[in-house]
Write a protein that holds these residues in place. Structure first.
Motif, PDB file in Angstrom:
ATOM      1  N   ALA A   1      24.262  68.980  88.890  1.00  0.00           N
ATOM      2  CA  ALA A   1      24.499  67.634  88.371  1.00  0.00           C
ATOM      3  C   ALA A   1      25.993  67.386  88.179  1.00  0.00           C
ATOM      4  N   TYR A   2      26.427  66.163  88.530  1.00  0.00           N
ATOM      5  CA  TYR A   2      27.838  65.792  88.474  1.00  0.00           C
ATOM      6  C   TYR A   2      27.992  64.368  87.974  1.00  0.00           C
ATOM      7  N   LEU A   3      29.012  64.134  87.195  1.00  0.00           N
ATOM      8  CA  LEU A   3      29.404  62.784  86.812  1.00  0.00           C
ATOM      9  C   LEU A   3      30.597  62.380  87.664  1.00  0.00           C
ATOM     10  N   LEU A   4      30.515  61.215  88.291  1.00  0.00           N
ATOM     11  CA  LEU A   4      31.599  60.684  89.104  1.00  0.00           C
ATOM     12  C   LEU A   4      32.053  59.382  88.447  1.00  0.00           C
ATOM     13  N   PRO A   5      32.994  59.448  87.503  1.00  0.00           N
ATOM     14  CA  PRO A   5      33.390  58.234  86.779  1.00  0.00           C
ATOM     15  C   PRO A   5      34.178  57.268  87.656  1.00  0.00           C
ATOM     16  N   ALA A   6      33.990  55.983  87.388  1.00  0.00           N
ATOM     17  CA  ALA A   6      34.774  54.936  88.044  1.00  0.00           C
ATOM     18  C   ALA A   6      35.838  54.472  87.053  1.00  0.00           C
ATOM     19  N   SER A   7      36.607  53.475  87.438  1.00  0.00           N
ATOM     20  CA  SER A   7      37.671  52.965  86.575  1.00  0.00           C
ATOM     21  C   SER A   7      37.094  52.358  85.298  1.00  0.00           C
ATOM     22  N   THR A   8      37.819  52.540  84.218  1.00  0.00           N
ATOM     23  CA  THR A   8      37.473  51.926  82.939  1.00  0.00           C
ATOM     24  C   THR A   8      38.120  50.550  82.904  1.00  0.00           C
ATOM     25  N   THR A   9      37.378  49.571  82.416  1.00  0.00           N
ATOM     26  CA  THR A   9      37.910  48.213  82.333  1.00  0.00           C
ATOM     27  C   THR A   9      37.807  47.699  80.900  1.00  0.00           C
ATOM     28  N   CYS A  10      38.576  46.655  80.626  1.00  0.00           N
ATOM     29  CA  CYS A  10      38.512  45.990  79.324  1.00  0.00           C
ATOM     30  C   CYS A  10      38.437  44.491  79.594  1.00  0.00           C
ATOM     31  N   ARG A  11      37.294  43.908  79.311  1.00  0.00           N
ATOM     32  CA  ARG A  11      37.077  42.486  79.580  1.00  0.00           C
ATOM     33  C   ARG A  11      37.142  41.648  78.304  1.00  0.00           C
ATOM     34  N   TYR A  12      37.555  42.236  77.229  1.00  0.00           N
ATOM     35  CA  TYR A  12      37.474  41.565  75.930  1.00  0.00           C
ATOM     36  C   TYR A  12      38.859  41.359  75.335  1.00  0.00           C
ATOM     37  N   LEU A  13      39.100  40.168  74.811  1.00  0.00           N
ATOM     38  CA  LEU A  13      40.370  39.876  74.154  1.00  0.00           C
ATOM     39  C   LEU A  13      40.558  40.830  72.985  1.00  0.00           C
ATOM     40  N   GLY A  14      41.742  41.334  72.834  1.00  0.00           N
ATOM     41  CA  GLY A  14      42.030  42.265  71.745  1.00  0.00           C
ATOM     42  C   GLY A  14      41.704  43.708  72.075  1.00  0.00           C
ATOM     43  N   GLY A  15      41.088  43.956  73.217  1.00  0.00           N
ATOM     44  CA  GLY A  15      40.796  45.329  73.618  1.00  0.00           C
ATOM     45  C   GLY A  15      39.834  46.049  72.693  1.00  0.00           C
ATOM     46  N   ASP A  16      38.887  45.302  72.100  1.00  0.00           N
ATOM     47  CA  ASP A  16      37.969  45.902  71.131  1.00  0.00           C
ATOM     48  C   ASP A  16      36.912  46.798  71.745  1.00  0.00           C
ATOM     49  N   ALA A  17      36.621  46.612  73.027  1.00  0.00           N
ATOM     50  CA  ALA A  17      35.595  47.423  73.677  1.00  0.00           C
ATOM     51  C   ALA A  17      35.993  47.658  75.126  1.00  0.00           C
ATOM     52  N   TYR A  18      35.725  48.856  75.601  1.00  0.00           N
ATOM     53  CA  TYR A  18      35.987  49.213  76.992  1.00  0.00           C
ATOM     54  C   TYR A  18      34.656  49.313  77.726  1.00  0.00           C
ATOM     55  N   GLU A  19      34.689  48.965  79.005  1.00  0.00           N
ATOM     56  CA  GLU A  19      33.500  49.084  79.839  1.00  0.00           C
ATOM     57  C   GLU A  19      33.670  50.286  80.753  1.00  0.00           C
ATOM     58  N   TYR A  20      32.667  51.137  80.758  1.00  0.00           N
ATOM     59  CA  TYR A  20      32.679  52.355  81.563  1.00  0.00           C
ATOM     60  C   TYR A  20      31.579  52.265  82.617  1.00  0.00           C
ATOM     61  N   THR A  21      31.918  52.565  83.847  1.00  0.00           N
ATOM     62  CA  THR A  21      30.939  52.616  84.925  1.00  0.00           C
ATOM     63  C   THR A  21      31.140  53.910  85.695  1.00  0.00           C
ATOM     64  N   GLY A  22      30.108  54.311  86.384  1.00  0.00           N
ATOM     65  CA  GLY A  22      30.211  55.513  87.188  1.00  0.00           C
ATOM     66  C   GLY A  22      28.920  55.812  87.917  1.00  0.00           C
TER      67      GLY A  22
END
Length: 142
Positions: free
Chosen positions: A43-64
């Motif tokens: 088993a392997y995790l292949l992370p993608a880029s982290t993004t921030c779609r929220y004003l103030g940077g309160d939450a990051y979006e993680y995909t992979g």
């Protein structure tokens, strides 16, 4: 880092399923030596880029992408690996929730089987699915 929390949420589910079968899962956290004639998973995790779609940077979006490779000894019927693909597809269905220590996410694409990779002593059937989630980034005590 929330990719680690996504991985942990997926691996908890995978390990519970594998233990009930029983089938072993090789990962980077421990040594692994396949036994003769053993079917096992890598088993392997292949992370993608982290993004921030929220004003103030309160939450990051993680995909992979999370990949689970089914490794079988040469000469083993392909149908056995294919039945494991079906079981993994049921275990990791689209919209399956992933939650771990402040990470809240979902599986966003179905389990997909890749091409079979043959070697002299074994063959591997890769499967993978995508996840997406959000983790709060507010400072502690805010």
């Amino acid at each position: 880092m929330s990719h680690a929390r996504a991985r942990q949420a997926i691996e908890i589910k995978l390990m519970a399923w594998a233990t009930a079968r029983p089938i072993r899962v090789a990962n980077f956290e421990e040594g692994f030596e396949a036994e003769s004639g053993e079917i096992y998973l890598r088993a392997y995790l292949l992370p993608a880029s982290t993004t921030c779609r929220y004003l103030g940077g309160d939450a990051y979006e993680y995909t992979g992408v999370y990949q689970i490779s089914i490794v079988c000894p040469a000469g083993q019927a392909l149908g056995i690996a294919e039945s494991l693909v079906d079981e993994l597809s049921s275990l990791f269905r689209v919209d399956t929730e992933l939650s771990r220590s402040g990470f809240e996410g979902l599986i966003t694409e179905p389990v997909e089987q890749g091409p079979t990779i043959t070697e002299s002593a074994s063959y591997t059937v890769p499967t993978s699915f995508t996840y997406r989630g959000i983790a709060d980034q507010s400072p502690v005590g805010a």
